[in-house]
Design a protein around this motif. Structure first.
Motif, PDB file in Angstrom:
ATOM      1  N   ILE A  78     -31.535  33.752-126.898  1.00 11.01           N
ATOM      2  CA  ILE A  78     -32.908  33.231-126.790  1.00 11.01           C
ATOM      3  C   ILE A  78     -32.975  31.752-127.161  1.00 11.01           C
ATOM      4  N   LYS A  79     -32.021  31.273-127.957  1.00  5.86           N
ATOM      5  CA  LYS A  79     -31.987  29.837-128.267  1.00  5.86           C
ATOM      6  C   LYS A  79     -31.730  28.994-127.022  1.00  5.86           C
ATOM      7  N   GLN A  80     -31.187  29.621-125.985  1.00  6.41           N
ATOM      8  CA  GLN A  80     -30.889  28.908-124.744  1.00  6.41           C
ATOM      9  C   GLN A  80     -32.112  28.785-123.827  1.00  6.41           C
ATOM     10  N   ALA A  81     -33.211  29.410-124.195  1.00  7.81           N
ATOM     11  CA  ALA A  81     -34.406  29.390-123.349  1.00  7.81           C
ATOM     12  C   ALA A  81     -34.901  27.963-123.142  1.00  7.81           C
ATOM     13  N   GLU A  82     -35.291  27.677-121.906  1.00  8.14           N
ATOM     14  CA  GLU A  82     -35.827  26.359-121.553  1.00  8.14           C
ATOM     15  C   GLU A  82     -37.290  26.429-121.135  1.00  8.14           C
ATOM     16  N   LYS A  83     -37.736  27.594-120.633  1.00  7.93           N
ATOM     17  CA  LYS A  83     -39.101  27.691-120.108  1.00  7.93           C
ATOM     18  C   LYS A  83     -39.891  28.848-120.704  1.00  7.93           C
ATOM     19  N   SER A  84     -39.289  30.052-120.723  1.00  9.59           N
ATOM     20  CA  SER A  84     -40.102  31.212-121.088  1.00  9.59           C
ATOM     21  C   SER A  84     -39.285  32.332-121.709  1.00  9.59           C
ATOM     22  N   LEU A  85     -39.977  33.143-122.511  1.00 10.72           N
ATOM     23  CA  LEU A  85     -39.446  34.401-123.031  1.00 10.72           C
ATOM     24  C   LEU A  85     -40.499  35.481-122.781  1.00 10.72           C
ATOM     25  N   LYS A  86     -40.052  36.592-122.250  1.00  6.19           N
ATOM     26  CA  LYS A  86     -40.910  37.766-122.078  1.00  6.19           C
ATOM     27  C   LYS A  86     -40.247  38.901-122.843  1.00  6.19           C
ATOM     28  N   ILE A  87     -40.904  39.368-123.929  1.00  8.53           N
ATOM     29  CA  ILE A  87     -40.284  40.336-124.828  1.00  8.53           C
ATOM     30  C   ILE A  87     -41.176  41.561-124.967  1.00  8.53           C
ATOM     31  N   SER A  88     -40.571  42.731-124.828  1.00  3.98           N
ATOM     32  CA  SER A  88     -41.283  43.985-125.054  1.00  3.98           C
ATOM     33  C   SER A  88     -40.420  44.877-125.929  1.00  3.98           C
ATOM     34  N   LYS A 112     -40.918  23.635-131.100  1.00  5.15           N
ATOM     35  CA  LYS A 112     -40.093  22.462-130.806  1.00  5.15           C
ATOM     36  C   LYS A 112     -39.845  22.252-129.321  1.00  5.15           C
ATOM     37  N   LYS A 113     -39.742  23.343-128.555  1.00  2.00           N
ATOM     38  CA  LYS A 113     -39.416  23.215-127.133  1.00  2.00           C
ATOM     39  C   LYS A 113     -40.571  23.620-126.229  1.00  2.00           C
ATOM     40  N   LYS A 114     -41.710  24.034-126.845  1.00  4.10           N
ATOM     41  CA  LYS A 114     -42.908  24.421-126.087  1.00  4.10           C
ATOM     42  C   LYS A 114     -42.613  25.549-125.081  1.00  4.10           C
ATOM     43  N   ILE A 115     -41.760  26.488-125.513  1.00  2.27           N
ATOM     44  CA  ILE A 115     -41.427  27.634-124.666  1.00  2.27           C
ATOM     45  C   ILE A 115     -42.640  28.549-124.544  1.00  2.27           C
ATOM     46  N   ASP A 116     -42.898  29.049-123.353  1.00  2.00           N
ATOM     47  CA  ASP A 116     -43.977  30.012-123.118  1.00  2.00           C
ATOM     48  C   ASP A 116     -43.463  31.407-123.497  1.00  2.00           C
ATOM     49  N   VAL A 168     -46.003  51.398-125.526  1.00  2.00           N
ATOM     50  CA  VAL A 168     -44.992  50.707-124.723  1.00  2.00           C
ATOM     51  C   VAL A 168     -43.681  50.814-125.493  1.00  2.00           C
ATOM     52  N   HIS A 169     -42.749  51.590-124.990  1.00  2.00           N
ATOM     53  CA  HIS A 169     -41.547  51.958-125.739  1.00  2.00           C
ATOM     54  C   HIS A 169     -40.307  51.226-125.237  1.00  2.00           C
ATOM     55  N   ASN A 170     -40.497  50.135-124.527  1.00  2.00           N
ATOM     56  CA  ASN A 170     -39.368  49.350-124.018  1.00  2.00           C
ATOM     57  C   ASN A 170     -38.697  48.562-125.137  1.00  2.00           C
ATOM     58  N   LYS A 171     -37.483  48.123-124.869  1.00  2.00           N
ATOM     59  CA  LYS A 171     -36.764  47.203-125.753  1.00  2.00           C
ATOM     60  C   LYS A 171     -36.016  46.211-124.878  1.00  2.00           C
ATOM     61  N   PHE A 172     -36.743  45.227-124.339  1.00  2.00           N
ATOM     62  CA  PHE A 172     -36.058  44.251-123.483  1.00  2.00           C
ATOM     63  C   PHE A 172     -36.632  42.855-123.673  1.00  2.00           C
ATOM     64  N   CYS A 173     -35.841  41.886-123.260  1.00  2.00           N
ATOM     65  CA  CYS A 173     -36.216  40.472-123.346  1.00  2.00           C
ATOM     66  C   CYS A 173     -35.735  39.781-122.075  1.00  2.00           C
ATOM     67  N   ILE A 174     -36.602  38.974-121.479  1.00  2.98           N
ATOM     68  CA  ILE A 174     -36.256  38.216-120.272  1.00  2.98           C
ATOM     69  C   ILE A 174     -36.318  36.732-120.615  1.00  2.98           C
ATOM     70  N   ILE A 175     -35.230  36.028-120.376  1.00  3.27           N
ATOM     71  CA  ILE A 175     -35.131  34.606-120.718  1.00  3.27           C
ATOM     72  C   ILE A 175     -35.190  33.774-119.441  1.00  3.27           C
ATOM     73  N   ASP A 176     -36.220  32.936-119.344  1.00  3.82           N
ATOM     74  CA  ASP A 176     -36.389  32.018-118.204  1.00  3.82           C
ATOM     75  C   ASP A 176     -36.375  32.737-116.849  1.00  3.82           C
ATOM     76  N   GLU A 177     -36.680  34.047-116.876  1.00  7.76           N
ATOM     77  CA  GLU A 177     -36.636  34.877-115.664  1.00  7.76           C
ATOM     78  C   GLU A 177     -35.271  34.796-114.974  1.00  7.76           C
ATOM     79  N   LYS A 178     -34.223  34.601-115.816  1.00  4.19           N
ATOM     80  CA  LYS A 178     -32.850  34.507-115.295  1.00  4.19           C
ATOM     81  C   LYS A 178     -31.889  35.450-116.013  1.00  4.19           C
TER      82      LYS A 178
END
Length: 338
Positions: free
Chosen positions: A25-35, A54-58, A96-106
């Protein structure tokens, strides 16, 4: 280079999962989507706060609204919202019983791992990390569906939960204790707040264990004396219910003297009267300490700052309460023992 384009990279991890998540997650440049269902790991959470600041990540975060996540000892969701993060609560009825994270949609991180100390230190857990475009796209679609079906939290204080998932008491105690051990030297007041959850569990199971409420209070006092040597700290918070919901005014484990000043807004056009309720909140016990009704000059617009609210907590635990109409008369001025 050619192979990585044709064949997406997927790796599996069964240990040091906190390290892997933080590193990614430290590599994120634009966004994090976490559930995730539960989020108590301050190391991961503080990394996210740094990214926002510091990086204004969404960052959009979905967690369960219960006493584990949203009690006195949870991570600082209030700061998360203030910095610009989007917080969404699910509830027990439609968890919501998920356990996932999406970094920069990549990049996708998915697995069994809740973001808790319990998961990091006791459970057999796993995550997979993948840059598969097809997988990431599917999870982005699912995350957006979750967001569309829930409202973002605007005021974390008004959403404060007094519920704990008592089907998992061992999780609650162990996770709290592990965090308390981690904090004990660095921050004794936080350590005590976490240990409160152990007392809460004892209280909730009193009928099974034949434990009385007085025993609970005595044990809590013993922990208080053992962990914190300062007798002046107050082991409860003081909050207010006004038109816009509940707000914490004096945080738990504050050393008096302490003062707080805020403004009350009108919640109806042409309003001429109002009411506030002051509460003392111990671990999952909410006690009303004062209700104050007052009248003021008519105000045509909703949302107009109308009342100055002033609190002053003395060292002898007397609470001075003063309400004054802005540019007007005194509405209330008294001191009560709490």
């Amino acid at each position: 280079m050619f192979k990585s384009i044709l064949f997406p990279k997927t790796t599996c991890h069964f240990s040091n999962i906190q390290f892997e998540i933080v590193s990614k997650i430290k590599q994120a440049e634009k966004s994090l989507k976490i559930s995730v269902t539960w989020f108590t790991n301050h190391t991961i959470f503080n990394t996210i706060l740094d990214l926002i600041e510091k990086k204004k990540i969404d960052v959009k975060l979905v967690v369960l609204n219960d006493g584990i996540n949203n009690g006195q000892n949870g991570v600082n969701f209030k700061k998360f919202i203030q910095l610009g993060g989007t917080l969404i609560f699910s509830d027990e009825k439609s968890m919501v019983h998920n356990k996932f994270c999406i970094i920069d949609e990549k990049i996708l991180i998915n697995g069994s791992y809740n973001y808790t100390y319990y998961a990091e230190t006791r459970n057999w857990e796993n995550i997979t990390i993948s840059n598969s475009k097809r997988l990431v796209k599917s999870y982005v679609k699912e995350f957006n569906k979750i967001v569309e079906n829930h409202k973002p939290v605007k005021n974390i204080d008004s959403e404060k939960s007094f519920l704990i998932n008592y089907l998992r008491p061992d999780f609650l105690i162990t996770d709290s204790y592990l965090y308390a051990q981690n904090l004990k030297v660095k921050d004794q007041s936080k350590s005590l707040r976490v240990l409160d959850q152990i007392i809460v569990y004892m209280y909730e199971n009193a009928s099974v264990k034949k434990i009385t409420y007085n025993y609970i209070k005595e044990e809590r006092s013993n922990i208080f004396r053992e962990v914190i040597k300062d007798p002046n700290l107050i082991p409860f918070e003081i909050g207010i219910d006004f038109a816009n919901g509940y707000t914490t005014l004096i945080p738990a484990y504050t050393a008096p003297p302490f003062e707080y000043n805020t403004k009350g807004l009108t919640f109806n056009p042409n309003q001429v009267a109002g009411k506030i309720k002051l509460y003392k909140i111990e671990p999952y016990v909410k006690t009303e300490i004062k209700t104050i009704d007052f009248q003021f000059k008519e105000t045509p617009l909703k949302g107009t700052p109308k009342i100055d609210i002033y609190l002053y907590l003395n060292k002898n635990r007397s609470l001075k309460i003063k309400l004054q109409e802005i540019n007007g008369s005194n509405l209330y001025d008294d001191e009560i023992k709490i």
